[in-house]
Design a protein around this motif. Structure first.
Motif, short mmCIF file in Angstrom:
data_model
loop_
_atom_site.label_atom_id
_atom_site.label_comp_id
_atom_site.label_asym_id
_atom_site.label_seq_id
_atom_site.Cartn_x
_atom_site.Cartn_y
_atom_site.Cartn_z
N LYS A 113 -1.28 5.38 4.95
CA LYS A 113 -1.20 4.38 3.61
C LYS A 113 -2.54 3.71 3.48
O LYS A 113 -3.09 3.47 4.56
N SER A 114 -3.16 3.73 2.38
CA SER A 114 -4.47 3.43 1.92
C SER A 114 -4.53 2.50 0.60
O SER A 114 -3.79 3.10 -0.36
N ARG A 115 -5.39 1.49 0.37
CA ARG A 115 -5.57 0.93 -0.63
C ARG A 115 -7.03 1.42 -1.25
O ARG A 115 -7.59 0.60 -2.06
N TYR A 116 -7.59 2.38 -0.77
CA TYR A 116 -9.13 2.79 -0.95
C TYR A 116 -9.32 2.97 -2.80
O TYR A 116 -10.16 2.74 -3.27
N ASP A 117 -8.17 3.40 -3.32
CA ASP A 117 -8.32 3.86 -4.69
C ASP A 117 -8.35 2.57 -5.60
O ASP A 117 -8.71 2.61 -6.71
N THR A 118 -7.94 1.31 -4.86
CA THR A 118 -8.25 0.18 -5.46
C THR A 118 -9.61 -0.59 -5.45
O THR A 118 -9.76 -1.52 -6.26
N PHE A 119 -10.59 0.09 -4.70
CA PHE A 119 -11.90 -0.58 -4.57
C PHE A 119 -12.68 0.04 -5.53
O PHE A 119 -13.82 0.80 -5.38
N TRP A 179 0.70 -1.14 0.00
CA TRP A 179 -0.25 -0.12 -0.01
C TRP A 179 0.90 1.35 -0.10
O TRP A 179 2.19 0.97 0.36
N TYR A 180 0.31 2.26 -0.33
CA TYR A 180 1.05 3.70 -0.38
C TYR A 180 0.13 4.77 0.03
O TYR A 180 -1.17 4.75 -0.02
N PHE A 235 -16.67 -5.40 -2.57
CA PHE A 235 -15.85 -4.85 -1.66
C PHE A 235 -16.80 -4.88 -0.33
O PHE A 235 -17.70 -4.21 -0.37
N ASP A 236 -16.33 -5.35 0.83
CA ASP A 236 -16.73 -5.29 2.05
C ASP A 236 -16.80 -3.68 2.55
O ASP A 236 -15.86 -3.14 2.56
N GLY A 237 -17.92 -3.67 3.20
CA GLY A 237 -18.08 -1.99 3.74
C GLY A 237 -17.19 -1.60 4.76
O GLY A 237 -16.62 -0.46 4.93
N GLN A 238 -16.83 -2.61 5.42
CA GLN A 238 -16.03 -2.30 6.81
C GLN A 238 -14.67 -2.03 6.53
O GLN A 238 -13.99 -1.03 6.89
N LEU A 239 -14.16 -2.78 5.40
CA LEU A 239 -12.83 -2.77 4.61
C LEU A 239 -12.77 -1.07 3.99
O LEU A 239 -11.71 -0.24 4.25
N VAL A 240 -13.70 -0.93 3.29
CA VAL A 240 -13.70 0.38 2.38
C VAL A 240 -13.96 1.46 3.41
O VAL A 240 -13.04 2.54 3.30
N GLU A 241 -14.54 1.53 4.56
CA GLU A 241 -14.68 2.56 5.45
C GLU A 241 -13.36 2.83 6.23
O GLU A 241 -12.74 3.81 6.58
N ALA A 242 -12.67 1.62 6.58
CA ALA A 242 -11.40 1.72 7.22
C ALA A 242 -10.33 2.27 6.57
O ALA A 242 -9.54 3.18 6.73
N GLU A 243 -10.28 1.97 5.07
CA GLU A 243 -9.41 2.36 4.13
C GLU A 243 -9.61 3.90 3.78
O GLU A 243 -8.87 4.81 3.59
N PHE A 244 -10.86 4.34 3.75
CA PHE A 244 -11.16 5.57 3.51
C PHE A 244 -10.71 6.52 4.78
O PHE A 244 -10.38 7.75 4.41
#
Length: 805
Positions: free
Chosen positions: A766-772, A409-410, A749-758
């Motif tokens: 570091k976040s991978r939100y841009d890949t969701f 991640w970056y 894409f699981d919402g809990q993972l999306v919320e955490a990365e946002f």
């Protein structure tokens, strides 16, 4: 003419064969086997059928509610009716156990404190009238264990058999209803313990009754020389005069015991009664027996009766999906779905009952829907498809090029981070604490931080107005807490029925006497049972209006618990709080319902009863009740009131509580017209609700509406149930024409993972939100289309030959 007849016959034969051949691809399965047995039993032939033909296999009803899993696993919508059945039976088991033993609270007299027959009858009526999904309710006593106050000189005597039962009638052709419209508000009420001694087939305690599996579930209970065979429960009682008492009584088995307090029967044909296929939840009722021996050491706690709540088998959803993780247990209908297992997988739907098609076929990981298909394939459409339609459709397409899930991640570039924060501007400029709820667009993280930050230890740090939230914060309570509201409505309906039907001054022929007015112990037991029988109800109260309860100016039993899965409860008559402006009659929802029902009662529901009671003490035969048929008026769910969430910092239960209150009614002193008598209120923890962050219509009052973080260009939001009051209770499904690009056991894409990365983006980490994001379907596929390749090669060869000349 003969030619026309022949042609017509050939056409009819062709249509008949065509219809038969249409479904040749569907082999016979377990559903067909059960359906044949289901249709075999009728009201005409059931008395002569073998007992095995009156029962369906135990595994026909799968995924039964287990009280040991209530606080661990969510109860999904296709089992909420069974959950209500479970909780209603448990509530009645606790109440009857309490009220039958409450005689030990009162002084010993040469009379019985037990409820009269009318109390039993109207109690079963209320079980059915307040719950459309419940078809019947009954209490079956063991031989010679039921005491009653309904006969003069009957002290310490018992009925040979006693079994008050109510079931819902189809009143389409009933002469009461001239409109010929089935209201489902007419009930058959009778004592199944009143029959001729020579008619052994009517004795519900014998094997000749055939369908009495509900009786055999707990009875007869043989107890010899032991006082510790039954579970005990402790209630700390505080009366209006500020005296205290701790009452310990025996009740159904505890939730931590094996097999638990509730047993379900196999589906059975209710022969000679409602003549429908029913499923019953059965809970034992405990009492100290025998009574009044003056030798306490020979009076043992034992199960003397069972509470049986029944619902229509046809209304229970079946699960046709194959067994797997999350779909375990016995299931007769497992793997009868028609999904194509090579490319799709089965997901059950709710609301279909006992019929095919209650599922949808989703794409398996590594596959996607065709570009012309918007949503997963519905099972109902698939079950009706012809063989040509089935074999040529309902397939998902393989995704050509699947990515590995990113590991490294970056931190996003600053301009990308600013783009996201400008889109979700509520994360750029926001307020904290209670004021976060009043922003134009709420920052859900700060809202939850405030709500979860209010506890028993911190609530005194907030202003009183901050501890009352807007109603839209508890969006979904009407549906998710509907079972709990129905239990309050059931008690309100019972009180309404008793006040309107039972007249303590009425005189009957013979030794039968009218039921006495409602007592404090009965109302306390009814209120307490709501808290004991439903783990989601934290407080329950029955608030009587001023001077409406017998011999009391104010009366308000209030039951509550301080922790789940406990055998210790507290009960208090809050009428003891009699300071001006502080008594319960000043509660906002009490005053609101009293004002709403001050004059006009036309909108109340009208319930009819066809009641048959026993002819005498021995119950040799039944007879029509003196008022036949009779009726009463009571409230429905829509007549109640839902309060806004409130944290009672000085209350008995210090949690965010949502309250539902239902009114009850009786006749005035002249018995001329109805009047408001009081309310029944139950409170649930708001943090047990599921948050819905998905988009909805503009008029839907949901504070968290459209706060999801799905990429709206390529995906859409779908709520996930069971995650309670936490962010991320949703999943991001790919839109039509898009595909899930990663090698993953899920396709969203699981919402809990999306919320955490946002949140990582907000914190500049570091976040991978841009890949969701979903990928355009087919855009990255590597495939060889030989037709196109051949044409391209041919044209290239022709151009090459022409160029070389």
């Amino acid at each position: 003419m003969s030619i026309l007849w022949r042609c017509g016959a050939l056409i009819a034969l062709g249509i008949f064969v065509g219809v038969l051949a249409q479904y040749e691809w569907q082999p016979k399965d377990a559903f067909d086997e059960i359906k044949v047995k289901f249709d075999r039993a009728t009201a005409d032939n059931c008395p002569i059928l073998h007992v095995s033909d009156l029962f369906l296999p135990e595994e026909t009803v799968s995924h039964l509610p287990d009280i040991k899993e209530f606080d661990q696993n969510p109860i999904f919508p296709n089992r909420t009716a069974l959950l209500l059945l479970h909780n209603m039976a448990l509530t009645r088991g606790f109440f009857w156990s309490y009220v039958l033993q409450s005689r030990f609270i009162r002084p010993a007299i040469n009379d019985t404190y037990d409820p009269g027959m009318m109390y039993y009858f109207l109690s079963t009526v209320a079980d059915v009238s307040a719950n459309p999904s419940i078809n019947a309710s009954a209490v079956y006593f063991s031989p010679n264990t039921s005491f009653s106050s309904s006969y003069r000189g009957f002290f310490n005597k018992t009925f040979p058999r006693f079994a008050p039962r109510t079931f819902r009638l189809d009143d389409f052709n009933d002469p009461i209803h001239l409109h010929k419209i089935s209201t489902m508000n007419t009930f058959d009420v009778r004592d199944l313990g009143s029959f001729s001694p020579d008619s052994i087939s009517h004795d519900y305690t014998t094997d000749f009754y055939k369908i009495n599996e509900w009786y055999k579930a707990w009875l007869p209970d043989i107890v010899e020389n032991r006082h510790d065979t039954k579970t005990t429960y402790q209630v700390e009682i505080r009366y209006a005069n500020n005296t205290n008492e701790t009452f310990t009584f025996h009740g159904p088995p505890g939730a931590d015991e094996d097999p638990g307090p509730v047993r379900f029967t196999r589906p059975y044909f209710d022969c000679g009664r409602s003549n429908r296929w029913l499923v019953a939840a059965v809970v034992p009722i405990a009492d100290i027996y025998p009574r009044h021996t003056q030798f306490r050491h020979i009076e043992y706690p034992k199960y003397t009766a069972v509470s049986v709540i029944e619902m229509d088998f046809e209304r229970i959803d079946i699960n046709q999906c194959p067994k797997g993780e999350g779909n375990k247990g016995k299931n007769k209908f497992a793997d009868t779905a028609r999904c194509k297992k090579e490319t799709t997988e089965c997901e059950p739907l709710d609301g279909w009952g006992f019929r095919r098609g209650g599922y949808q076929c989703r794409c398996r990981p590594g596959f996607r829907l065709p570009s012309v298909v918007r949503r997963p394939f519905l099972g109902e459409i698939l079950e009706r498809a012809s063989d040509e339609q089935y074999y040529n459709g309902f397939d998902c397409k393989r995704i050509g090029w699947i990515h590995k899930t990113p590991i490294d991640w970056y931190r996003l570039p600053q301009y990308t981070r600013e783009r996201y924060l400008n889109h979700y501007y509520e994360y750029k400029n926001y307020t904290k604490g209670a004021t976060s709820l009043h922003s134009e667009k709420v920052n859900v993280n700060e809202v939850l931080n405030f709500i979860l930050g209010v506890t028993e230890n911190t609530c005194n740090n907030f202003h009183a107005q901050d501890l009352v939230l807007n109603g839209d914060v508890a969006f979904g309570a009407h549906k998710q807490f509907a079972n709990e509201a129905k239990m309050a409505l059931r008690l309100a309906n019972f009180i309404s029925a008793f006040l309107q039907i039972s007249d303590p001054l009425e005189v009957y022929s013979g030794k039968r006497v009218a039921d006495k007015p409602l007592t404090e112990d009965q109302m306390m037991g009814e209120t307490l049972s709501l808290v004991m029988g439903n783990s989601r109800i934290w407080t329950a109260a029955t608030y009587w209006d001023r001077s409406k309860f017998t011999n009391r100016t104010l009366f308000a039993p209030y039951a509550y618990k301080t922790q789940k899965n406990s055998r210790k409860f507290k009960l208090e008559d809050v009428a003891r709080i009699n300071k001006t402006g502080e008594d319960y009659t000043e509660l906002p929802y009490f005053k609101l319902l009293k004002q709403r029902w001050a004059a006009n009662f036309d909108s109340l529901e009208k319930y009819y009863m066809k009641m048959r009671i026993r002819h005498n003490e021995t119950g040799e035969h039944s007879q029509k009740y003196e008022h036949y048929p009779n009726f009463y008026h009571a409230a429905t769910m829509d007549h109640g009131f839902w309060t806004a969430p409130k944290f009672e910092c000085k209350g008995y239960v210090k949690k965010w509580l949502v309250t539902y209150a239902a009114p009850f009614f009786g006749f005035d002193s002249l018995k001329v017209k109805l009047e408001f008598k009081g309310i029944v209120a139950v409170s649930m923890n708001m943090l047990g609700l599921d948050i819905n962050q998905c988009p909805d219509d503009y008029y839907v009052p949901n504070a968290f509406k459209n706060t999801h973080k799905c990429d709206e260009k390529s995906s859409y939001c779908v709520p996930i149930q069971g995650r309670e009051y936490e962010l991320g209770g949703y999943k991001c499904e790919c839109l039509q024409g898009y595909e899930y690009p990663y090698e993953d056991p899920i396709t969203y894409f699981d919402g809990q993972l999306v919320e955490a990365e946002f949140l990582n983006i907000v914190n500049d980490e570091k976040s991978r939100y841009d890949t969701f994001k979903c990928r355009l379907a087919g855009a990255a596929a590597l495939r060889v289309e030989f037709t196109i390749l051949s044409v391209v090669l041919l044209l290239s060869w022709m151009l090459f030959r022409r160029w070389t000349r």
